[in-house]
Design a protein around this motif. Structure first.
Motif, PDB file in Angstrom:
ATOM      1  N   ILE A 138      16.343  -2.098 -11.225  1.00  0.00           N
ATOM      2  CA  ILE A 138      15.947  -0.993 -10.734  1.00  0.00           C
ATOM      3  C   ILE A 138      15.454  -0.962  -9.341  1.00  0.00           C
ATOM      4  CG2 ILE A 138      14.954   1.307 -10.855  1.00  0.00           C
ATOM      5  CD1 ILE A 138      14.880   0.845 -14.112  1.00  0.00           C
ATOM      6  N   THR A 139      16.501  -0.599  -8.415  1.00  0.00           N
ATOM      7  CA  THR A 139      16.301  -0.689  -6.969  1.00  0.00           C
ATOM      8  C   THR A 139      15.629   0.633  -6.520  1.00  0.00           C
ATOM      9  OG1 THR A 139      18.535  -0.448  -6.540  1.00  0.00           O
ATOM     10  CG2 THR A 139      17.317  -2.660  -6.427  1.00  0.00           C
ATOM     11  N   VAL A 140      14.741   0.857  -5.646  1.00  0.00           N
ATOM     12  CA  VAL A 140      14.005   1.813  -4.883  1.00  0.00           C
ATOM     13  C   VAL A 140      14.360   1.782  -3.620  1.00  0.00           C
ATOM     14  CG1 VAL A 140      12.042   3.441  -5.001  1.00  0.00           C
ATOM     15  CG2 VAL A 140      12.481   2.061  -7.127  1.00  0.00           C
ATOM     16  N   THR A 142      12.183  -2.702  -8.255  1.00  0.00           N
ATOM     17  CA  THR A 142      11.656  -3.418  -6.875  1.00  0.00           C
ATOM     18  C   THR A 142      12.188  -2.544  -5.666  1.00  0.00           C
ATOM     19  OG1 THR A 142      11.723  -5.216  -5.386  1.00  0.00           O
ATOM     20  CG2 THR A 142      13.903  -4.773  -6.689  1.00  0.00           C
ATOM     21  N   PRO A 143      11.384  -1.846  -4.794  1.00  0.00           N
ATOM     22  CA  PRO A 143      11.748  -1.580  -3.751  1.00  0.00           C
ATOM     23  C   PRO A 143      12.693  -2.416  -2.910  1.00  0.00           C
ATOM     24  CG  PRO A 143       9.322  -2.287  -3.315  1.00  0.00           C
ATOM     25  CD  PRO A 143       9.995  -2.790  -4.645  1.00  0.00           C
ATOM     26  N   GLU A 144      13.444  -1.596  -1.838  1.00  0.00           N
ATOM     27  CA  GLU A 144      14.125  -2.433  -0.845  1.00  0.00           C
ATOM     28  C   GLU A 144      13.425  -2.539   0.489  1.00  0.00           C
ATOM     29  OE1 GLU A 144      18.563  -2.553  -0.190  1.00  0.00           O
ATOM     30  OE2 GLU A 144      18.031  -1.038   1.428  1.00  0.00           O
ATOM     31  N   TYR A 145      13.048  -3.901   0.944  1.00  0.00           N
ATOM     32  CA  TYR A 145      12.378  -3.799   2.234  1.00  0.00           C
ATOM     33  C   TYR A 145      13.257  -4.299   3.064  1.00  0.00           C
ATOM     34  CZ  TYR A 145       7.939  -2.945  -0.238  1.00  0.00           C
ATOM     35  OH  TYR A 145       6.801  -2.638  -1.069  1.00  0.00           O
ATOM     36  N   ASN A 146      13.797  -3.797   4.317  1.00  0.00           N
ATOM     37  CA  ASN A 146      14.543  -4.523   5.347  1.00  0.00           C
ATOM     38  C   ASN A 146      15.909  -4.998   4.579  1.00  0.00           C
ATOM     39  OD1 ASN A 146      12.473  -3.747   7.488  1.00  0.00           O
ATOM     40  ND2 ASN A 146      11.475  -5.595   6.697  1.00  0.00           N
ATOM     41  N   ARG A 197       0.997  -1.270   0.039  1.00  0.00           N
ATOM     42  CA  ARG A 197       0.020   0.054  -0.030  1.00  0.00           C
ATOM     43  C   ARG A 197       0.937   1.241   0.104  1.00  0.00           C
ATOM     44  NH1 ARG A 197      -4.305  -1.762   4.697  1.00  0.00           N
ATOM     45  NH2 ARG A 197      -4.983  -3.610   3.485  1.00  0.00           N
ATOM     46  N   LYS A 198       0.516   2.356  -0.641  1.00  0.00           N
ATOM     47  CA  LYS A 198       0.995   3.647  -0.794  1.00  0.00           C
ATOM     48  C   LYS A 198       2.562   3.245  -1.229  1.00  0.00           C
ATOM     49  CE  LYS A 198      -1.698   5.452   2.886  1.00  0.00           C
ATOM     50  NZ  LYS A 198      -1.697   6.341   4.258  1.00  0.00           N
ATOM     51  N   ARG A 199       2.885   2.437  -2.150  1.00  0.00           N
ATOM     52  CA  ARG A 199       3.963   2.186  -2.626  1.00  0.00           C
ATOM     53  C   ARG A 199       4.603   3.227  -3.777  1.00  0.00           C
ATOM     54  NH1 ARG A 199       2.650  -2.583  -7.303  1.00  0.00           N
ATOM     55  NH2 ARG A 199       0.579  -1.425  -8.026  1.00  0.00           N
ATOM     56  N   GLN A 200       5.813   3.522  -3.913  1.00  0.00           N
ATOM     57  CA  GLN A 200       6.445   4.712  -4.448  1.00  0.00           C
ATOM     58  C   GLN A 200       6.995   4.143  -5.924  1.00  0.00           C
ATOM     59  OE1 GLN A 200       6.501   8.181  -3.703  1.00  0.00           O
ATOM     60  NE2 GLN A 200       4.963   7.306  -2.455  1.00  0.00           N
ATOM     61  N   SER A 201       7.335   2.951  -5.821  1.00  0.00           N
ATOM     62  CA  SER A 201       7.962   2.254  -6.982  1.00  0.00           C
ATOM     63  C   SER A 201       7.162   2.267  -8.453  1.00  0.00           C
ATOM     64  CB  SER A 201       8.466   0.735  -6.572  1.00  0.00           C
ATOM     65  OG  SER A 201       7.495   0.159  -6.127  1.00  0.00           O
ATOM     66  N   GLY A 258      10.733   9.509  -2.694  1.00  0.00           N
ATOM     67  CA  GLY A 258       9.595  10.590  -2.395  1.00  0.00           C
ATOM     68  C   GLY A 258      10.122  11.931  -2.937  1.00  0.00           C
ATOM     69  N   GLN A 259      11.723  11.958  -2.909  1.00  0.00           N
ATOM     70  CA  GLN A 259      12.001  13.460  -3.267  1.00  0.00           C
ATOM     71  C   GLN A 259      12.551  13.393  -4.675  1.00  0.00           C
ATOM     72  OE1 GLN A 259      13.241  11.973  -0.101  1.00  0.00           O
ATOM     73  NE2 GLN A 259      11.556  12.871   1.041  1.00  0.00           N
TER      74      GLN A 259
END
Length: 190
Positions: free
Chosen positions: A112-114, A82-86, A15-19, A150-151
């Motif tokens: 591409i990592t986010v 893909t985002p990075e989680y932990n 939810r609310k993902r930025q990728s 986000g920025q």
């Protein structure tokens, strides 16, 4: 040889993902390149259940797994956003990859990592490359980390003036590897 088929796989359903901003932007950039045809494969839309068996070993594959498999089987390469989680990549992405195997064999993959923080997902990148290698894919040397998403990214695209140049170098290396592997695959009929 025609256009290279290089879809983009968005590896998050959070939810609310930025990728998705980054995935949409890179898909449009690939589509704007006359050497490439591309489409966005969003794991949220594919709605893959937890993998019980690889796609090719089932006669009742979930529709999303069938779409993912067919698209990647016809592809010359792949980009994963893909985002990075932990310090790792999302479990939903690993689940999706586990449905596959021959679809990624000898396919160049750009990653591409986010990240929300300042390192752009480099820990995620290292782990994902190891998984891709184990699957027989060929992660390209270039990477395209997106720090502080986000920025550094709006809905319209990158706000970082340097990003377009980095993306161009990433795409050029992706095309180089994808063309080289496709030529070899054609020459050896594999």
């Amino acid at each position: 040889m025609g256009n290279l088929r290089i879809p983009v796989l968005l590896g998050s359903v959070r939810r609310k993902r930025q990728s998705p901003k980054v995935a949409r932007w890179i898909t449009e950039a690939l589509q704007a390149d006359i050497r490439i045809s591309s489409e966005l494969l969003d794991l949220e839309e594919l709605a893959l259940p937890m993998m019980e068996e690889r796609h090719r070993m089932r006669d009742d594959s979930p529709p999303g797994a069938l779409k993912l498999s067919e698209t990647l089987a016809e592809a010359d390469g792949l980009v994963i956003v893909t985002p990075e989680y932990n310090n790792g990549y999302p479990g939903v992405l690993k689940n999706a990859l586990d449905y596959l195997l021959p679809e990624l064999k000898r396919k160049p993959v750009g990653v591409i990592t986010v990240s929300a923080g300042g390192f752009g997902g480099i820990s995620c990148l290292a782990q994902l490359r190891l998984v891709l290698l184990a699957m027989g894919a060929a992660p390209i040397p270039a990477s395209l980390p997106v720090s502080r998403v986000g920025q550094s990214f709006s809905d319209e695209g990158p706000t970082d003036a340097d990003f377009d140049d980095r993306a161009t170098r990433f795409i050029d290396q992706l095309v180089w590897w994808t063309e080289a592997v496709r030529r070899q695959r054609i020459a050896t009929s594999q």
